[in-house]
Design a protein around this motif. Structure first.
Motif, PDB file in Angstrom:
ATOM      1  N   ALA A 258       0.948  -1.069   0.074  1.00  0.00           N
ATOM      2  CA  ALA A 258       0.195  -0.179  -0.344  1.00  0.00           C
ATOM      3  C   ALA A 258       1.326   1.253  -0.232  1.00  0.00           C
ATOM      4  O   ALA A 258      -0.040   2.301  -0.972  1.00  0.00           O
ATOM      5  N   ALA A 259       2.126   1.427   0.832  1.00  0.00           N
ATOM      6  CA  ALA A 259       3.067   2.416   1.131  1.00  0.00           C
ATOM      7  C   ALA A 259       3.189   2.179  -0.373  1.00  0.00           C
ATOM      8  O   ALA A 259       3.897   3.772  -0.677  1.00  0.00           O
TER       9      ALA A 259
ATOM     10  N   SER B 241       2.732   1.626  -3.024  1.00  0.00           N
ATOM     11  CA  SER B 241       1.767   2.004  -4.106  1.00  0.00           C
ATOM     12  C   SER B 241       1.186   3.318  -3.771  1.00  0.00           C
ATOM     13  O   SER B 241       0.973   3.787  -5.330  1.00  0.00           O
ATOM     14  N   ALA B 242       1.866   4.091  -3.167  1.00  0.00           N
ATOM     15  CA  ALA B 242       0.810   5.427  -3.061  1.00  0.00           C
ATOM     16  C   ALA B 242       2.099   5.888  -3.720  1.00  0.00           C
ATOM     17  O   ALA B 242       1.999   7.161  -4.838  1.00  0.00           O
ATOM     18  N   LEU B 243       3.717   5.206  -3.659  1.00  0.00           N
ATOM     19  CA  LEU B 243       4.658   6.277  -3.846  1.00  0.00           C
ATOM     20  C   LEU B 243       4.339   6.263  -5.541  1.00  0.00           C
ATOM     21  O   LEU B 243       4.825   7.299  -6.299  1.00  0.00           O
TER      22      LEU B 243
ATOM     23  N   ASP C 292       2.001   6.104  -7.064  1.00  0.00           N
ATOM     24  CA  ASP C 292       0.798   6.723  -8.277  1.00  0.00           C
ATOM     25  C   ASP C 292       1.574   7.892  -8.489  1.00  0.00           C
ATOM     26  O   ASP C 292       1.033   8.836  -9.431  1.00  0.00           O
ATOM     27  N   SER C 293       2.308   8.377  -7.330  1.00  0.00           N
ATOM     28  CA  SER C 293       2.197   9.752  -7.452  1.00  0.00           C
ATOM     29  C   SER C 293       4.137  10.056  -7.945  1.00  0.00           C
ATOM     30  O   SER C 293       4.061  11.278  -9.352  1.00  0.00           O
TER      31      SER C 293
ATOM     32  N   LYS D   5       2.091  -1.436 -11.881  1.00  0.00           N
ATOM     33  CA  LYS D   5       2.970  -1.081 -10.171  1.00  0.00           C
ATOM     34  C   LYS D   5       0.813  -1.306  -9.766  1.00  0.00           C
ATOM     35  O   LYS D   5       1.160  -1.784  -8.380  1.00  0.00           O
ATOM     36  N   ASP D   6      -0.075  -1.880 -10.812  1.00  0.00           N
ATOM     37  CA  ASP D   6      -1.327  -2.270  -9.687  1.00  0.00           C
ATOM     38  C   ASP D   6      -1.297  -3.677  -9.506  1.00  0.00           C
ATOM     39  O   ASP D   6      -1.780  -4.483  -9.103  1.00  0.00           O
TER      40      ASP D   6
END
Length: 430
Positions: free
Chosen positions: A181-182, A184-186, A188-189, A202-203
């Motif tokens: 989760a952490a 994936s957040a990076l 996405d950015s 990435k997904d």
């Protein structure tokens, strides 16, 4: 193409010629001796499997499955693949032959060719060879430490000392979701910096991005979270036990929080053995724990850990400092005349069957030409025989090192030569 032109190798494949094969045999003997000291037994697996085995085991969102496998449909319509690695095949065999019902703890090794359609480069081929070791049925961290010690010792015994073991933990299904989760957040950015492959990964499998070699992806991952910081209590205790035991065993290692393995089945301990022997730092061995793979492939829950050594690269490193001479010729028989050649051929075959390396020229060549061939072969002794010698009932035995010669009765040739090389070998053994 000119039908009379010589046919060349397939790109990315290589011949292992005499002179090099002796080095490969030396490495194999060293590995086999060490593995068997550690209680490992050889398993020989086929080079071809159903494609589903690797797609399910390695993971569909991996470079190996997506880009590198040699996959084709056979005449029956089955999708088949030349094995790109050994672990999935060993697990398939473990399941198919119901080994867990007999004894769930198994220690296997295998040595052989693998196939991936990568870009050929120095030390990397499309048919490449691996030395592979696997332990199934042991969940505790001591199995991890033993396997890493085994890999480390193999390199030490081959005099490859410029190595470092890099170590990390990849967590487990309990703690990995928080890390994903952490991460994936990076991702996405940082999506604008990722390569097309990683945008897709990435997904579905964000850990694959950490393994990408593209410059933009590597830059984007510089501030990526570290999975070791997300470990659950059990994974943390397991990892600490591995590092403590390695220290106790005096196995040098470095913790590398960026280390991930390129296959989906890894959990907890992951490691690589790297060297500068080929110039830039590169991995010559790697492995880790894969506690869920057997179950994913349809078997019972089975903890497991293994590693693979890149044989081609290892041979290149060992060959730079180690020369393995070909077995010398014990005896060369220089025979002159048809009668002498017939008897010489009979003696040659008898001595070979007795374990004495014996060579001769069966064609009508001069004594000078035959002695030149004996020198080229590095013969220890030369037996010289012609029609005149046979008529006298004797032949000449010449020591090629001292140049000393002696006459031997024809009826005593086989006994004399056998006793001579038995004595030489006994002295060598002592």
């Amino acid at each position: 193409m000119d039908p009379s032109s010589p046919i060349q190798l397939v790109k990315g494949f290589k011949d292992i010629l005499p002179g090099e094969s002796e080095l490969w045999q030396y490495i194999e003997r060293t590995a086999i001796s060490l593995f068997e000291d550690f209680g490992f037994r050889e398993i020989r697996i086929p080079i071809m499997e159903k494609t589903e085995l690797f797609a399910r085991g390695i993971g569909e969102v991996t470079d190996i499955v997506e880009k590198e496998m040699y996959t084709f449909s056979d005449r029956g319509g089955d999708m088949l693949t030349l094995r790109p690695e050994a672990t999935a095949s060993i697990c398939r065999s473990y399941i198919q032959h119901k080994m867990a019902a007999q004894d769930p703890v198994r220690k296997f090794y295998t040595i052989g060719p693998m196939f991936r359609r990568e870009r050929p480069q120095k030390g990397r081929y499309r048919q490449f060879y691996q030395i592979d070791a696997e332990v199934l049925g042991i969940a505790g961290p001591h199995a991890d430490s033993e396997l890493i010690l085994l890999a480390h010792t193999l390199f030490q015994r081959l005099a490859v000392t410029d190595t470092v073991c890099r170590l990390n933990s990849l967590g487990c299904p309990v703690c990995r979701p928080k890390f994903k989760a952490a991460l994936s957040a990076l991702l996405d950015s940082a999506a604008s910096s990722l390569c097309p492959d990683c945008l897709r990964r990435k997904d579905k499998n964000p850990l694959r991005v950490l393994d990408c070699k593209a410059a933009g992806c590597r830059a984007a991952m510089e501030d990526a979270p570290m999975i070791i910081d997300f470990l659950c209590d059990e994974c943390r205790c397991h990892f600490e036990a591995v590092t403590d035991t390695l220290s106790q065993l005096n196995v040098p290692f470095e913790i590398d929080k960026h280390l991930v393995r390129g296959l989906d089945y890894y959990t907890r301990t992951a490691f690589e053995i790297q060297t500068h022997a080929l110039g830039a730092q590169s991995a010559v061995a790697g492995g880790g724990r894969y506690d869920g793979l057997v179950e994913v492939l349809g078997g019972p829950p089975t903890p497991a850990i293994g590693f693979a050594v890149g044989f081609d690269r290892l041979a290149e490193i060992v060959g730079a400092t180690t020369v393995i001479p070909a077995r010398p010729v014990d005896l060369f028989i220089a025979a002159l005349g048809d009668t002498a050649r017939r008897l010489a051929f009979e003696w040659s075959m008898t001595l070979k069957l007795a374990g004495i390396t014996t060579e001769m020229i069966v064609d009508d060549k001069s004594l000078k030409a035959q002695m030149k061939q004996a020198n080229r072969l590095g013969a220890n002794q030369v037996l010289i025989m012609g029609e005149a010698e046979l008529a006298d009932g004797t032949v000449v035995l010449r020591d090629m090192a001292t140049k000393a010669q002696r006459d031997i009765p024809v009826e005593a040739v086989l006994t004399t030569v056998t006793d001579l090389f038995s004595g030489i070998r006994n002295k060598t053994c002592v």
